[in-house]
Design an enzyme around this catalytic site. Structure first.
Site, PDB file in Angstrom:
ATOM      1  N   ARG A   1       0.854  -1.195   0.000  1.00 49.08           N
ATOM      2  CA  ARG A   1       0.000   0.000   0.000  1.00 49.08           C
ATOM      3  C   ARG A   1       0.886   1.240   0.000  1.00 49.08           C
ATOM      4  O   ARG A   1       1.780   1.384   0.837  1.00 49.08           O
ATOM      5  CB  ARG A   1      -0.908   0.020   1.240  1.00 49.08           C
ATOM      6  CG  ARG A   1      -1.793  -1.216   1.412  1.00 49.08           C
ATOM      7  CD  ARG A   1      -2.977  -1.228   0.491  1.00 49.08           C
ATOM      8  NE  ARG A   1      -3.876  -0.134   0.699  1.00 49.08           N
ATOM      9  CZ  ARG A   1      -4.856  -0.124   1.617  1.00 49.08           C
ATOM     10  NH1 ARG A   1      -5.021  -1.155   2.427  1.00 49.08           N
ATOM     11  NH2 ARG A   1      -5.663   0.902   1.706  1.00 49.08           N
TER      12      ARG A   1
ATOM     13  N   ASP B   1     -15.257   2.752  -0.502  1.00 46.69           N
ATOM     14  CA  ASP B   1     -15.419   1.445   0.131  1.00 46.69           C
ATOM     15  C   ASP B   1     -16.748   0.780  -0.215  1.00 46.69           C
ATOM     16  O   ASP B   1     -16.897  -0.440  -0.043  1.00 46.69           O
ATOM     17  CB  ASP B   1     -15.301   1.573   1.652  1.00 46.69           C
ATOM     18  CG  ASP B   1     -13.871   1.808   2.112  1.00 46.69           C
ATOM     19  OD1 ASP B   1     -12.945   1.566   1.310  1.00 46.69           O
ATOM     20  OD2 ASP B   1     -13.676   2.231   3.265  1.00 46.69           O
TER      21      ASP B   1
ATOM     22  N   LYS C   1      -5.890  -0.667  -2.859  1.00 49.22           N
ATOM     23  CA  LYS C   1      -6.417  -1.011  -1.536  1.00 49.22           C
ATOM     24  C   LYS C   1      -5.818  -2.345  -1.096  1.00 49.22           C
ATOM     25  O   LYS C   1      -4.738  -2.729  -1.555  1.00 49.22           O
ATOM     26  CB  LYS C   1      -7.948  -1.069  -1.590  1.00 49.22           C
ATOM     27  CG  LYS C   1      -8.613   0.271  -1.841  1.00 49.22           C
ATOM     28  CD  LYS C   1      -8.611   1.135  -0.596  1.00 49.22           C
ATOM     29  CE  LYS C   1      -9.438   2.384  -0.760  1.00 49.22           C
ATOM     30  NZ  LYS C   1      -9.523   3.165   0.493  1.00 49.22           N
TER      31      LYS C   1
END
Length: 413
Positions: free
Chosen positions: A115, A296, A323
């Site tokens: 990430r 999300d 993500k």
């Protein structure tokens, strides 16, 4: 795990908000005195943050559905902070560490090491904070305190970078200026509102924030239900039966509260009474949504779109490629395997031509909790059996998910 066509019906309380649990723990750590956090989410991610809070020197006591944190007197951790799979923990604590005394080292699991951290680390380095890193990913170290009271940072990849800087800012006062338009703005407002609850003074401006020098004050906080986690339960009601989710504060400043609006745009039958939301099986139609501020929600909304008549388009999803998994690719893969007509254009806009009956298939969660839960809901609404390769990842955000949907009637093996 195997998921079979099911009809879900009943009442369920939403799990506590993960985002607000993270922020409550960090603010309690930074506050003089003893804070009480009621109804926190207990998950792998939030437990990682709580462990880090202890590493910084805060005293933590856990009782039934309550955590007390005595903060204020902090020191740099002797050992590196292992954030596990939690980008929220790493990114927000890195911003706080830059405004604290001493060197703080960060690492994480294999997924978290992929990430990106570059926007925050580059901004800190430009502001005179010593940073040791290899290529903009964990592991890395930050040595505070920041001596400047101004910092410029790119805000187009993640709001978590900004939230960390904001949370640590009252120590000396800080002006944060965005060099690119901000994404996930509701999460930044969540951070600002939480800081204000703990006594900070935050000024909003069009291109950033000004945080005044001052001290946080310990307080008692009750963490509300999580709209992000509730989105899967509400979608299950809309697609398979009738589900009522309680504990959802209609006045919450969670950005993912927008799921109620989005489902209504699909044509879902919804009713709201106080802190309860009921979703029942509905005939859905296509929608066009910009998810820049609510990324999300993309996996579960894509599932709803696959069962809706007509074409749905989702824009603002490019950041989902960085993500826990490449969520754009992972959603595309499992829905295609189940028979959906889904494609991604050059600008990372997702196009789903819905109304095709989905069927069970062997699919991958890509080790991502939101993909695993979305695939599970898709499996409940599809004919036959859907087999998901790995569902252990659900524990990072919603450990009781499988038991909760079983209680509502889900057929799982």
């Amino acid at each position: 795990m195997k998921v079979f066509f099911s009809s879900l019906n009943g009442f369920l309380r939403a799990p506590a908000s993960k985002s607000l649990t993270h922020r409550s723990y960090l603010l309690a750590m930074l506050s003089e005195g003893v804070s009480v956090i009621e109804n926190p989410l207990v998950s792998e991610d939030t437990e990682g943050t709580l462990k880090a809070v202890q590493q910084f020197g805060a005293a933590v006591k856990k009782t039934d559905n309550m955590v007390t944190i005595a903060g204020g007197t902090l020191h740099s951790p002797d050992e590196e902070i292992n954030c596990g799979n939690s980008a929220s923990t790493m990114r927000m604590l890195a911003g706080i560490a830059a405004q604290s005394e001493g060197i703080v080292r960060f690492t994480g699991d294999d997924s978290l090491k992929k990430r990106p951290m570059q926007p925050l680390l580059s901004a800190l380095s430009s502001a005179g904070v010593p940073v040791e890193m290899y290529d903009g990913y964990a592991p890395f170290s930050v040595t505070g305190p920041m001596k400047q009271q101004e910092i410029a940072i790119s805000a187009e990849l993640s709001s978590q970078f900004i939230s960390g800087l904001m949370l640590g800012a009252p120590r000396t006062g800080l002006t944060i200026t965005f060099t690119t338009p901000a994404v996930s703005k509701p999460y930044l407002e969540m951070t600002a509102r939480m800081m204000e609850l703990f006594g900070a003074e935050v000024r909003r401006k069009n291109t950033g924030y000004i945080v005044k020098k001052g001290a946080y004050r310990a307080r008692r906080i009750t963490v509300p239900g999580d709209y992000s986690s509730a989105s899967y339960l509400l979608a299950a009601g809309v697609l398979t039966g009738k589900v009522t989710v309680t504990g959802l504060n209609p006045g919450s400043f969670q950005g993912d509260k927008a799921v109620i609006t989005y489902l209504a745009e699909f044509g879902a039958k919804l009713s709201i009474s106080g802190e309860s939301v009921t979703a029942e099986k509905s005939s859905l139609h296509g929608v066009s949504l910009d998810l820049t501020d609510t990324p999300d929600l993309f996996p579960i909304l894509a599932v709803c779109a696959a069962f809706a008549k007509g074409t749905s388009t989702f824009s603002g999803i490019s950041r989902l490629r960085a993500k826990e998994s490449d969520r754009v690719a992972a959603v595309t893969a499992f829905l295609k395997a189940m028979g959906a007509d889904i494609s991604i254009d050059a600008d990372d806009t997702c196009i789903i031509r819905g109304g095709i009956a989905l069927h069970g298939a062997k699919v991958s969660s890509a080790g991502d909790h939101r993909i695993a839960m979305a695939a599970c809901i898709a499996g409940l609404a599809a004919e036959g059996c859907t087999e998901i390769d790995d569902i252990s990842c659900i524990a990072v955000s919603y450990p009781s998910f499988l038991q909760d949907i079983r209680n509502l009637g889900a057929k799982l093996e």
